[in-house]
Design an enzyme around this catalytic site. Sequence first.
Site, PDB file in Angstrom:
ATOM      1  CG  HIS A 192      -1.532  -1.058   1.498  1.00  0.00           C
ATOM      2  ND1 HIS A 192      -2.156  -1.865   2.077  1.00  0.00           N
ATOM      3  CD2 HIS A 192      -3.446  -1.221   0.538  1.00  0.00           C
ATOM      4  CE1 HIS A 192      -3.233  -2.764   2.117  1.00  0.00           C
ATOM      5  NE2 HIS A 192      -3.863  -2.237   0.927  1.00  0.00           N
ATOM      6  CB  SER A 216      -4.296  -7.231   4.500  1.00  0.00           C
ATOM      7  OG  SER A 216      -3.805  -5.539   3.560  1.00  0.00           O
ATOM      8  NE  ARG A 217      -7.900 -11.555   1.304  1.00  0.00           N
ATOM      9  CZ  ARG A 217      -8.802 -11.795   2.186  1.00  0.00           C
ATOM     10  NH1 ARG A 217     -10.275 -13.179   2.733  1.00  0.00           N
ATOM     11  NH2 ARG A 217     -10.206 -10.926   1.371  1.00  0.00           N
TER      12      ARG A 217
END
Length: 302
Positions: free
Chosen positions: A55, A205-206
């Site tokens: 990100h 994110s996982r």
Amino acid sequence: MYILKCYVCVLFNQSFFRMKTCKTKQELRSLLSILREKNCSVGFVPTMGALHKGHLSIIKKAKKKNNIVVVSIFVNPIQFDKKKDLINYPKTLDKDIELLKNVRCDVLFLPSEKEIYNDNPTSLSFDFDNLENKLEGKFRKNHFNGVATIVKKLFEIVEPNKAYFGEKDFQQLIIINKLVKKQNINIKIKKCPNYREKDGLSMSSRNARLTEKQRKAAPFIYKILKKVNKKFNNYKKTKEINKWVKNKFHKNSQLNLEYFAIAKEKSLKTVKIKKQNKKYRAFIAVFANKVRLIDNIQLYNK
Ligand code: PAF
């Protein structure tokens, strides 16, 4: 004019210096309208939080090309087909805010569910010329309707000049491109490369939900994709490669293959026989117990 424009934007960055957080549409709209009046360009990076280096690299890219960068954090309930997946989605807001400040994000849009969906979180129904039913769409019913619904709403609120999406979610990226084309939305969609850990695991994110053992096993996914790329040069038919990939995951005790496919980059149609000078990609989804990981790479087609 350009000098004036830059001056106002620099002033915005310097006088407020710290990142502005807007929790309502109205707050955000009025802040952005002042800046837009002064011709500041707005770049937009939509996220669901649990921010990582991937990100941040997207936000840095947006910072270089726009006067103001808006990042949204909103975990969109309607794009999750399984309730448990939504509940388990990592939420790390305090850390996210620190990271955003570090990369000098200008504005954080942090709406509540009520602010976005007004107590009625329902998907609109889109026609993306069947792109939505391929690959991920086969396994995650209504997922892309949910994504397109929130992205369209956010676009209407933020009205950016440019919006940034990662190639990590390649299908999402081309569906968003289709969305702006079909609905005549005047926003430039910018694609950003898939950012990887040193060992090749695609940042997600996982990944935070992986156990130590699963985390060690997960770079296998990219290793296989790289081997697929080599094999793709040697075989004309993809059947052999598909079989080889299935077999490799069959032998892996930590990772369960959900799907693997070689598809055309534009239409996402899976291919049986490759043609010269066409662009193809390999797509994969894998489960490490309950954690679903996806990845894709562009295939080198001699
Ligand atoms: O890629 C994501 O994080 C999400 O799908 C997005 C684009 C923020 C929409 O919720």
